[in-house]
Scaffold this motif. Structure first.
Motif, PDB file in Angstrom:
ATOM      1  N   ALA A 182       0.832  -1.212   0.000  1.00 20.40           N
ATOM      2  CA  ALA A 182       0.000   0.000   0.000  1.00 20.40           C
ATOM      3  C   ALA A 182       0.863   1.256   0.000  1.00 20.40           C
ATOM      4  N   THR A 183       1.877   1.262   0.854  1.00 19.20           N
ATOM      5  CA  THR A 183       2.747   2.437   0.943  1.00 19.20           C
ATOM      6  C   THR A 183       3.404   2.734  -0.400  1.00 19.20           C
ATOM      7  N   LYS A 184       3.936   1.670  -1.036  1.00 24.80           N
ATOM      8  CA  LYS A 184       4.640   1.884  -2.308  1.00 24.80           C
ATOM      9  C   LYS A 184       3.693   2.319  -3.423  1.00 24.80           C
ATOM     10  N   VAL A 185       2.461   1.838  -3.371  1.00 19.24           N
ATOM     11  CA  VAL A 185       1.483   2.240  -4.388  1.00 19.24           C
ATOM     12  C   VAL A 185       1.012   3.668  -4.122  1.00 19.24           C
ATOM     13  N   GLY A 186       0.976   4.033  -2.843  1.00 15.28           N
ATOM     14  CA  GLY A 186       0.495   5.356  -2.484  1.00 15.28           C
ATOM     15  C   GLY A 186      -0.957   5.369  -2.062  1.00 15.28           C
ATOM     16  N   VAL A 187      -1.431   4.262  -1.519  1.00 12.79           N
ATOM     17  CA  VAL A 187      -2.800   4.185  -0.998  1.00 12.79           C
ATOM     18  C   VAL A 187      -2.748   3.632   0.423  1.00 12.79           C
ATOM     19  N   THR A 188      -3.887   3.469   1.048  1.00 12.76           N
ATOM     20  CA  THR A 188      -3.926   2.901   2.394  1.00 12.76           C
ATOM     21  C   THR A 188      -4.144   1.393   2.310  1.00 12.76           C
ATOM     22  N   PRO A 189      -3.734   0.679   3.350  1.00 15.52           N
ATOM     23  CA  PRO A 189      -3.899  -0.779   3.325  1.00 15.52           C
ATOM     24  C   PRO A 189      -5.343  -1.211   3.095  1.00 15.52           C
ATOM     25  N   ALA A 190      -6.289  -0.455   3.654  1.00 18.43           N
ATOM     26  CA  ALA A 190      -7.705  -0.832   3.502  1.00 18.43           C
ATOM     27  C   ALA A 190      -8.109  -0.869   2.029  1.00 18.43           C
ATOM     28  N   ASN A 191      -7.489  -0.020   1.244  1.00 20.92           N
ATOM     29  CA  ASN A 191      -7.797   0.030  -0.186  1.00 20.92           C
ATOM     30  C   ASN A 191      -7.515  -1.312  -0.859  1.00 20.92           C
ATOM     31  N   LEU A 192      -6.440  -1.957  -0.446  1.00 24.21           N
ATOM     32  CA  LEU A 192      -6.086  -3.240  -1.045  1.00 24.21           C
ATOM     33  C   LEU A 192      -7.191  -4.274  -0.850  1.00 24.21           C
ATOM     34  N   TYR A 193      -7.867  -4.158   0.291  1.00 26.19           N
ATOM     35  CA  TYR A 193      -8.906  -5.146   0.589  1.00 26.19           C
ATOM     36  C   TYR A 193     -10.197  -4.849  -0.148  1.00 26.19           C
ATOM     37  N   HIS A 194     -10.267  -3.657  -0.767  1.00 25.87           N
ATOM     38  CA  HIS A 194     -11.403  -3.393  -1.656  1.00 25.87           C
ATOM     39  C   HIS A 194     -11.204  -4.093  -2.996  1.00 25.87           C
ATOM     40  N   HIS A 195      -9.955  -4.196  -3.436  1.00 31.44           N
ATOM     41  CA  HIS A 195      -9.675  -4.782  -4.747  1.00 31.44           C
ATOM     42  C   HIS A 195      -9.413  -6.284  -4.669  1.00 31.44           C
ATOM     43  N   PHE A 196      -8.939  -6.759  -3.512  1.00 37.98           N
ATOM     44  CA  PHE A 196      -8.626  -8.178  -3.365  1.00 37.98           C
ATOM     45  C   PHE A 196      -9.122  -8.672  -2.005  1.00 37.98           C
ATOM     46  N   LYS A 197      -9.519  -9.918  -1.959  1.00 36.76           N
ATOM     47  CA  LYS A 197     -10.076 -10.484  -0.732  1.00 36.76           C
ATOM     48  C   LYS A 197      -9.069 -10.460   0.409  1.00 36.76           C
ATOM     49  N   GLY A 198      -7.801 -10.707   0.090  1.00 35.74           N
ATOM     50  CA  GLY A 198      -6.774 -10.775   1.132  1.00 35.74           C
ATOM     51  C   GLY A 198      -5.425 -10.966   0.496  1.00 35.74           C
ATOM     52  N   LYS A 199      -4.439 -11.233   1.317  1.00 37.25           N
ATOM     53  CA  LYS A 199      -3.073 -11.338   0.810  1.00 37.25           C
ATOM     54  C   LYS A 199      -2.903 -12.501  -0.165  1.00 37.25           C
ATOM     55  N   ASP A 200      -3.489 -13.644   0.180  1.00 37.24           N
ATOM     56  CA  ASP A 200      -3.355 -14.809  -0.698  1.00 37.24           C
ATOM     57  C   ASP A 200      -3.864 -14.502  -2.101  1.00 37.24           C
ATOM     58  N   GLU A 201      -5.024 -13.874  -2.173  1.00 33.46           N
ATOM     59  CA  GLU A 201      -5.591 -13.573  -3.495  1.00 33.46           C
ATOM     60  C   GLU A 201      -4.727 -12.558  -4.237  1.00 33.46           C
ATOM     61  N   LEU A 202      -4.217 -11.585  -3.506  1.00 31.81           N
ATOM     62  CA  LEU A 202      -3.337 -10.601  -4.160  1.00 31.81           C
ATOM     63  C   LEU A 202      -2.112 -11.277  -4.764  1.00 31.81           C
ATOM     64  N   ILE A 203      -1.517 -12.192  -4.018  1.00 26.20           N
ATOM     65  CA  ILE A 203      -0.353 -12.912  -4.533  1.00 26.20           C
ATOM     66  C   ILE A 203      -0.705 -13.676  -5.807  1.00 26.20           C
ATOM     67  N   ARG A 204      -1.775 -14.446  -5.733  1.00 23.04           N
ATOM     68  CA  ARG A 204      -2.169 -15.245  -6.903  1.00 23.04           C
ATOM     69  C   ARG A 204      -2.443 -14.365  -8.120  1.00 23.04           C
ATOM     70  N   ARG A 260      -0.926 -23.703  -7.926  1.00 21.53           N
ATOM     71  CA  ARG A 260      -0.114 -22.674  -8.564  1.00 21.53           C
ATOM     72  C   ARG A 260       0.927 -23.267  -9.502  1.00 21.53           C
ATOM     73  N   LEU A 261       1.453 -24.453  -9.161  1.00 28.73           N
ATOM     74  CA  LEU A 261       2.364 -25.124 -10.078  1.00 28.73           C
ATOM     75  C   LEU A 261       1.640 -25.493 -11.373  1.00 28.73           C
ATOM     76  N   ASP A 262       0.391 -25.889 -11.233  1.00 22.30           N
ATOM     77  CA  ASP A 262      -0.390 -26.241 -12.412  1.00 22.30           C
ATOM     78  C   ASP A 262      -0.609 -25.024 -13.307  1.00 22.30           C
ATOM     79  N   ASP A 263      -0.954 -23.896 -12.704  1.00 19.15           N
ATOM     80  CA  ASP A 263      -1.110 -22.660 -13.475  1.00 19.15           C
ATOM     81  C   ASP A 263       0.194 -22.294 -14.166  1.00 19.15           C
ATOM     82  N   LEU A 264       1.296 -22.419 -13.433  1.00 17.83           N
ATOM     83  CA  LEU A 264       2.607 -22.075 -13.987  1.00 17.83           C
ATOM     84  C   LEU A 264       2.951 -22.971 -15.171  1.00 17.83           C
TER      85      LEU A 264
END
Lengths: 199, 199
Positions: free
Chosen positions: A32-54, A114-118
């Motif tokens: 969030a800091t590097k993008v320039g938004v707040t952490p809460a914003n990330l949870y509007h676009h993605f369910k959580g950290k796992d989904e963001l990674i994927r 994830r290996l299958d996707d890769l």
DNA sequence: GTCTATATTCCGATAGAC
DNA sequence: GTCTATCGGAATATAGAC
């Protein structure tokens, strides 16, 4: 400007951070800091950290490997397409820090899904091309082993690159894309030449 | 029983956890719980997490690579020692999960100091042996590139192993140590044979 | 779609008793 | 050498205003 699509900025920035530091070492705050938004914003676009990674990894590989599909469907002899692939893939591995590091992290830490996707998105088509080329007279097992050796050698060069400056005789330009490409292409020429002579 | 040397148990357990999950994903609590002590105990034996990581990795590689030094100093022709090394190193990479994963994590995430330690303890001697073998008629640059290819190929096989079950035609036994060793040894024989013929 | 504010859990690390 | 207890901060994630 970047107001247009925050989601894309999050995907790009997080992919770069994950590549450099690893998934668990990068917090939602960091992204969030590097993008320039707040952490809460990330949870509007993605369910959580796992989904963001994927999503970040999937989006990144989809973008980077599109040229490979085009390249492998191009006209010309198989051996020419192989050389084109080696050239493109070595360049990707040695010059795109994010691609190489994300690829290794997925290979080492990815779960089965994830290996299958890769496999599907990045390596299935190159494997098929090389497998058909790697010794027409050989068994399927031998062809697959040779394919793993060829792609594995390119990966190995990239993986060992950071170690070379710490070895006697190692110089940074031994990790230059064109140098490695030339070396591997020559080795492949010799291998196919000798296998043709054996027949 | 394990009262004798808690420190050794901490080193062993933490190395295994770091290999499986990555450094930042493993907390001091995780290590302490698995060892069967309290987190505070870890700080009696090590200054902090960074020191524990360095000591665990260093201790592990020192233990696992001692046989390599012996092997490379053994009697016999260079080419026989090379085959012995390939056999031992492939077996280490494919059958010792902790060794392979720690090695990759150090290569990817290690700072300059840790890469330097890794070069000295694990790869400096094998590099030297292979470099003297890899084409006596070639330039130093070409010999080093060939050395990186040979060791990189072994690494690449181990790195790609988890992906094979997700590729068409891939079977688990393509990652068997003896199969890979046979494949690589044969490739090396052909390479040295043809380079001898070129002269 | 982005923010402020906060709940809850977990982290690395330390002080001090035994 | 190992423990109990705990501090200060950072982690993921959510509620609700704008």
């Amino acid at each position: 400007m970047q107001v247009a699509d925050t989601r894309a900025a999050i995907l790009e920035t997080s992919a770069q951070l994950y590549a450099d530091l690893g998934y668990s070492a990068v917090s939602m705050r960091d992204v969030a800091t590097k993008v320039g938004v707040t952490p809460a914003n990330l949870y509007h676009h993605f369910k959580g950290k796992d989904e963001l990674i994927r999503e970040a990894v999937g989006h990144f590989f989809a973008e980077k490997t599109a040229p490979i599909a085009d390249l492998l469907e191009s006209q010309g002899k198989d051996v020419d397409r192989l050389n084109l692939f080696v050239e493109y893939f070595v360049r990707l591995l040695t010059e795109d820090r994010v691609f190489f590091r994300l690829l290794v992290r997925e290979l080492v830490d990815g779960d089965e899904k994830r290996l299958d996707d890769l496999a599907r998105s990045v390596l299935e088509r190159p494997f098929h091309l090389i497998s058909t080329l790697a010794g027409p007279g050989r068994s399927e097992d031998e062809r697959l082993l040779s394919t793993v050796s060829i792609i594995g050698t390119m990966l190995g060069h990239a993986l060992l690159a950071p170690l070379l400056p710490h070895l006697p005789g190692g110089r940074p330009d031994h990790s230059d894309a064109s140098v490695i490409t030339g070396h591997i292409s020559a080795a492949l020429r010799r291998a196919f030449h000798s296998s043709a002579k054996e027949k």
